[in-house]
Design a protein around this motif. Structure first.
Motif, mmCIF file in Angstrom:
data_model
loop_
_atom_site.group_PDB
_atom_site.id
_atom_site.type_symbol
_atom_site.label_atom_id
_atom_site.label_comp_id
_atom_site.label_asym_id
_atom_site.label_seq_id
_atom_site.Cartn_x
_atom_site.Cartn_y
_atom_site.Cartn_z
ATOM 1 N N VAL A 1 0.827 -1.202 0.000
ATOM 2 C CA VAL A 1 0.000 0.000 0.000
ATOM 3 C C VAL A 1 0.863 1.255 0.000
ATOM 4 O O VAL A 1 0.617 2.217 -0.734
ATOM 5 N N ALA A 2 1.910 1.242 0.829
ATOM 6 C CA ALA A 2 2.808 2.402 0.857
ATOM 7 C C ALA A 2 3.443 2.622 -0.509
ATOM 8 O O ALA A 2 3.555 3.746 -0.994
ATOM 9 N N ALA A 3 3.829 1.517 -1.164
ATOM 10 C CA ALA A 3 4.431 1.631 -2.494
ATOM 11 C C ALA A 3 3.441 2.213 -3.484
ATOM 12 O O ALA A 3 3.787 3.052 -4.320
ATOM 13 N N MET A 4 2.190 1.791 -3.389
ATOM 14 C CA MET A 4 1.166 2.325 -4.283
ATOM 15 C C MET A 4 0.993 3.818 -4.062
ATOM 16 O O MET A 4 0.807 4.581 -5.005
ATOM 17 N N ALA A 5 1.053 4.222 -2.808
ATOM 18 C CA ALA A 5 0.901 5.647 -2.513
ATOM 19 C C ALA A 5 2.013 6.451 -3.192
ATOM 20 O O ALA A 5 1.761 7.425 -3.902
ATOM 21 N N GLU B 1 10.202 5.395 9.565
ATOM 22 C CA GLU B 1 11.501 5.440 8.893
ATOM 23 C C GLU B 1 11.823 4.118 8.225
ATOM 24 O O GLU B 1 12.512 4.071 7.219
ATOM 25 N N HIS B 2 11.327 3.044 8.825
ATOM 26 C CA HIS B 2 11.622 1.732 8.255
ATOM 27 C C HIS B 2 10.885 1.506 6.950
ATOM 28 O O HIS B 2 11.356 0.779 6.093
ATOM 29 N N SER C 1 9.367 0.890 0.653
ATOM 30 C CA SER C 1 8.177 1.193 -0.135
ATOM 31 C C SER C 1 8.525 2.020 -1.356
ATOM 32 O O SER C 1 7.974 1.831 -2.434
ATOM 33 N N PHE C 2 9.471 2.945 -1.213
ATOM 34 C CA PHE C 2 9.867 3.733 -2.380
ATOM 35 C C PHE C 2 10.495 2.830 -3.428
ATOM 36 O O PHE C 2 10.222 2.943 -4.624
ATOM 37 N N THR C 3 11.334 1.928 -2.996
ATOM 38 C CA THR C 3 11.970 0.993 -3.924
ATOM 39 C C THR C 3 10.911 0.165 -4.647
ATOM 40 O O THR C 3 10.982 -0.025 -5.851
ATOM 41 N N LEU C 4 9.957 -0.316 -3.900
ATOM 42 C CA LEU C 4 8.905 -1.124 -4.521
ATOM 43 C C LEU C 4 8.099 -0.306 -5.508
ATOM 44 O O LEU C 4 7.684 -0.816 -6.546
ATOM 45 N N PHE D 1 15.502 -5.819 2.217
ATOM 46 C CA PHE D 1 15.399 -4.980 3.405
ATOM 47 C C PHE D 1 15.063 -5.774 4.660
ATOM 48 O O PHE D 1 14.738 -5.190 5.691
ATOM 49 N N ALA D 2 15.110 -7.077 4.572
ATOM 50 C CA ALA D 2 14.755 -7.940 5.706
ATOM 51 C C ALA D 2 13.413 -7.538 6.291
ATOM 52 O O ALA D 2 13.254 -7.396 7.506
#
Lengths: 310, 322, 296
Positions: free
Chosen positions: A103-107, A171-172, A177-180, A253-254
């Motif tokens: 979801v964060a990546a979609m955002a 921060e984690h 999410s940006f990478t995704l 990113f583990a």
């Protein structure tokens, strides 16, 4: 509209059944004995035989499938060989983390793609447009997980600004999410660009301009609905790629999600878990598709009212 | 000298071609008086739609106005800023388009879209605007106006949508309504109704109308004056009665002859041989000369300039019928 | 072109394709992409000539040597060495061969299967079409990476198996698009005319539909090579693809993960290689699409 929803639901359930058959077959029909594959190479005969019994591998195929399905419908996807707990429980416990990442990546993707897509689409052929196209080609060619590594090198190791791995607070989430999102951005941005360009040449946009509306209103009001539809369509279609990308990025990113789980399961040859993951993910996928269809009905009155009109 | 409501002078609009700019509208001039109906007749490629779009400043990005002026109430529209132009669009000059089915946004209710012009130009908003819309729907004879306001465009037939578009065009009481092939996409019976409607409303709202069509039949019904366009040029202009009974330009005459009448007994319809040229391959001199029965030596050399044969009658021809 | 002609139809198809590729000069994408691909092809076809060292040879005394522009670096190992002292540049060059082989093989299989299914489904329609399309729906319900992972857990990874697995995930693209094209061409006037004159199904497919299809398949195919290379890189990174010591850009990134803090370049360079290869392929396929544009 009710009929439309029901129709889609039935279709999707059918597809889900198809998926379950496929998964079932893959793990049982591939040459090689699943039980032998699951145990270390030098395992004694009796152990392999015992495992085959436990897994029900001695039954005829259709019986195996029926057991599999009836269990699955009750939520029982077998026990994890390695972790000794029900596979369903294991997968579901890890699912939220992956969903959060997705979801964060979609955002990220929606925001960045909208900016780039609108800038490029509104002025095709301009310098901005070419820059956006070039940038997106580059992004598309970049392996996302490699980029993740680069981000880690820069932000976590050199500048020590963000944590390199694990899940915790905001921060984690930022870097993974940006990478995704990079998996999604090129397709999304390019689609928005093309669609916006098309939409701006539609007759009804011309009518809006002829009424004296400003370009801003034309863009924000008249172009939004059709743009939204194509946005949602692409998001729905690309959801699968996003999930696939999540798998790898979780490893980089583990991030304790499904991808990470699956890989550990693979290394441990825990096929029950792999099977469970595939089935559950397909289920999520199907739900997402349903959601996409429902939003069409919400946005497009022609879909909503097509049976019976007023 | 009273100024006309709209005065287009020597308008030239060009498109980029393989060897430079090519005119789609070439030195077109026309005047429109308040409260009158001007019909523009022409085949495809004649430049009639481009002229209309130029008035609204809605030309496609590739088009360039290389010369001319469009004076509306004394101001040259081509010199206005987009902000000022937007104030005029929809409020003082409005348009009715050819394809009503695609000219409305499918995602919004019809009532709201018709009311949009009203609220955009700050005339009325909200509930008051909707009441106006219902009134307008009634005046364009859309039955069940109140309920239909809340319907979506796909729930209407082409004829009804066209009425709604006319209502939208008239909503702010404009001085000019430009109708570009308003009936072409409709059934013949519906065409009749729409044309009658336009006639009635024109009287009621005292609007000037520019009616564009490829069909002489449609134009001759309600137009006061007719302008014949061909390949970006004006070939003839006259009062409707006159142009129907005594056309001066060979093109006009040939066009009128090719319209089937109830009394036609011939087996074959007379057609104008050949086809209209596209903008990249216009013939030299008079663009009609390759197809013209009256073509003479001068016709392929020199472009004819519109001359006034009698008062109110302009012809651009070297060998016009007199 | 009449139905009864017997002159080499296949020749005409290829010639037709070549004819539409006139004017290559004015197409920067094609040229740039083509050049990049040419570089890649050199690495694929003649790795021994380009690579300074044997990619499997370890020089433990020189582990983690930096690239030549660093003070400690040297031209002996131009881009440095990895944790086992193997030359990075050589390994990267040999990886190209592996990646492109898998890519091309996978894309070819995907194209053959996908086009066959698409042609059949589109041309014959009816029940066959419905069944085949439901199959593609089911396949599309799987995220392709997940499918590849699932398949690779049960199959021993080798160049062939990985190629096949990835082909399985991608044939659907071809199938769907080709089916769409066939559907629209099938109803077009010249095909109907040919049928009315008694042309057989096979002939119609070969003579009328194939030329349109070829261009599309080519463009898609090139893109799929790029996608497969990316997928293979990812899978190798996860340990499911090519296993070391055979070098693959993916497993190079995985192996050297532990050195990120100290010697990041071992992780950066293989990625740059992937970017270069994929970019070359994308640009080239875009250029192809421009040139064949009229046909598509």
């Amino acid at each position: 509209m009710g009929r439309y929803v029901l129709n889609r639901l039935l279709q999707l359930i059918l597809v889900l059944f198809g998926v379950s058959i496929a998964i079932f077959l893959i793990l049982r029909v591939i040459p090689g004995d699943p039980a032998a594959l699951m145990l270390p190479i030098d395992a004694p005969r009796e152990q392999v035989e015992h495992l085959r019994e436990v897994l029900g591998l001695k039954e005829p195929l259709h019986v195996q499938y029926l057991t599999f399905i009836s269990n699955a419908l009750r939520g029982d996807l077998g026990d994890s060989f390695r972790w000794k707990i029900p596979a369903t429980e294991l997968v579901l416990s890890r699912l939220p983390a992956t969903l959060q990442l997705t979801v964060a990546a979609m955002a990220w993707a929606v925001v960045l793609s909208l900016i780039m897509g609108v800038l490029a689409g509104a002025r095709q052929g301009s310098l901005v447009d070419r820059f956006v196209l070039a940038l997106n080609s580059l992004i598309q060619a970049t392996p996302s997980f490699w980029f993740g590594l680069v981000l880690i090198i820069v932000f976590a190791l050199r500048w020590k600004a963000l944590p390199a791995m694990g899940r915790g607070n905001i921060e984690h989430v930022l870097m993974p999410s940006f990478t995704l999102s990079l998996v999604l951005i090129p397709t999304l941005a390019l689609t928005i660009r093309t669609n916006l360009h098309q939409i701006l040449h539609e007759d009804f946009v011309r009518t809006a301009r002829a009424k004296g509306l400003s370009e801003g209103v034309v863009l924000l009001k008249h172009a939004t609905a059709p743009l939204l539809i194509s946005l949602i369509t692409i998001l729905g279609m690309q959801f699968g790629r996003l999930l696939g990308g999540a798998f790898i990025i979780e490893v980089v990113f583990a991030w304790p999600g499904i991808g990470d789980l699956t890989l550990q399961a693979i290394r441990a040859r825990d096929y029950t878990v792999v099977q469970a993951v595939t089935l559950i993910v397909s289920g999520v996928f199907v739900l997402v598709n349903l959601f996409v269809d429902l939003s069409y009905a919400f946005i497009d009155p022609r879909v909503r009212l097509s049976r019976g009109g007023r | 000298m009273t100024t006309s409501l709209l005065e287009i002078q020597d308008l030239t609009i060009c498109f980029p071609g393989p060897n430079g700019l090519v005119p789609a509208v070439d030195g077109v001039s026309l005047t429109l008086e308040a409260g009158t109906v001007l019909g523009i007749v022409g085949e495809s490629g004649s430049g009639k739609t481009m002229t209309a779009l130029a008035v609204m400043r809605l030309l496609p990005r590739a088009a360039k106005v290389t010369s001319g002026s469009i004076c509306f109430k004394g101001r040259d529209l081509l010199q206005l800023s987009m902000r000022e132009m937007r104030k005029i669009r929809g409020a003082e000059i409005s348009m009715v388009w050819q394809e009503p089915m695609s000219s409305f946004n499918p995602f919004f209710r019809l009532g709201g879209q018709v009311a949009e012009a009203l609220s955009a130009h700050r005339i009325v908003k909200g509930r008051e605007a909707l009441r106006r819309v219902i009134e307008l729907f009634r005046s364009v004879k859309i039955p069940g106006a109140e309920d239909r306001c809340r319907d979506y465009p796909f729930q209407f037939s082409g004829g009804m949508l066209q009425r709604a578009m006319i209502a939208m065009a008239l909503s702010c009481n404009p001085d000019i309504v430009i109708a570009d092939e308003p009936t072409t996409a409709l059934d013949v019976t519906v065409q009749r109704q729409i044309l009658d409607l336009v006639q009635d409303l024109k009287e009621e709202y005292d609007t000037a109308v520019i009616l564009i069509s490829h069909s002489m039949g449609v134009i001759s019904d309600i137009a006061d004056e007719v302008l014949m366009m061909y390949s970006g040029m004006v070939l003839e202009k006259n009062a409707t009665e006159e142009i129907l009974t005594s056309p001066a330009h060979p093109y006009t005459k040939a066009l009128l002859q090719s319209v089937p009448k109830m009394t036609t007994t011939e087996k074959r319809l007379p057609a104008i041989p050949g086809a209209p040229p596209n903008i990249f391959s216009r013939p030299s001199g008079c663009p009609f000369h390759p197809r013209c029965p009256n073509a003479g030596a001068a016709c392929s050399e020199e472009r004819p300039i519109p001359r006034e044969l009698e008062e109110g009658h302009l012809v651009a021809c070297h060998n016009a019928y007199t | 072109m009449t139905v009864g002609e017997t002159t080499s139809e296949r020749g005409r198809t290829v010639r037709g394709l070549l004819n539409s590729m006139e004017g290559i000069r004015g197409h920067p994408l094609l040229v740039v992409g083509g050049l990049m691909l040419a570089v890649c092809m050199l690495a694929v076809l003649f790795p021994g000539a380009l690579a300074p060292h044997d990619p499997l040879r370890s020089d433990i005394g020189n582990r983690l040597a930096p690239p030549f522009w660093y003070p400690d670096g040297s031209m002996e190992y131009p881009l440095g060495t990895d944790g086992l002292g193997r030359d990075l540049l050589s390994r990267m060059i040999y990886s190209a061969r592996i990646s492109f082989t898998i890519g091309v093989a996978g894309a070819a299989v995907s194209a053959v299967v996908g086009v066959a299914v698409g042609l059949v489904a589109g041309y014959f329609g009816g029940f066959l079409d419905t069944v085949l399309m439901r199959l593609t729906d089911i396949q599309l319900a799987f995220p392709s990476t997940l499918l590849a992972i699932a398949l690779l857990t049960v199959v021993t990874p080798s160049v062939i198996s990985i190629g096949l697995v990835l082909a399985v995930t991608l044939w659907v693209w071809h199938a769907r698009t080709i089916r769409g094209m066939v559907l629209s061409i099938r109803e077009s006037p010249f095909v109907l005319g040919a049928r009315a004159l008694g042309a057989s199904n096979g002939r119609i497919m070969r003579k009328y539909i194939t030329p349109f299809v070829l261009g599309q398949v080519l463009v898609f195919g090139i893109i799929q090579v790029a996608i497969i290379i990316q997928l293979e890189t990812g899978l190798s990174y996860l340990g499911l693809g090519i296993r070391p010591p055979v070098p693959s850009w993916g497993n190079m990134l995985a192996e050297n993960r532990e050195y990120l803090t100290t010697v990041p370049w071992v992780a950066i360079f293989p990625g740059l290689a992937v970017i270069f290869a994929v970019l070359g392929l994308s640009l080239f396929s875009e250029g192809m699409r421009e040139i064949l544009g009229r046909r598509l």
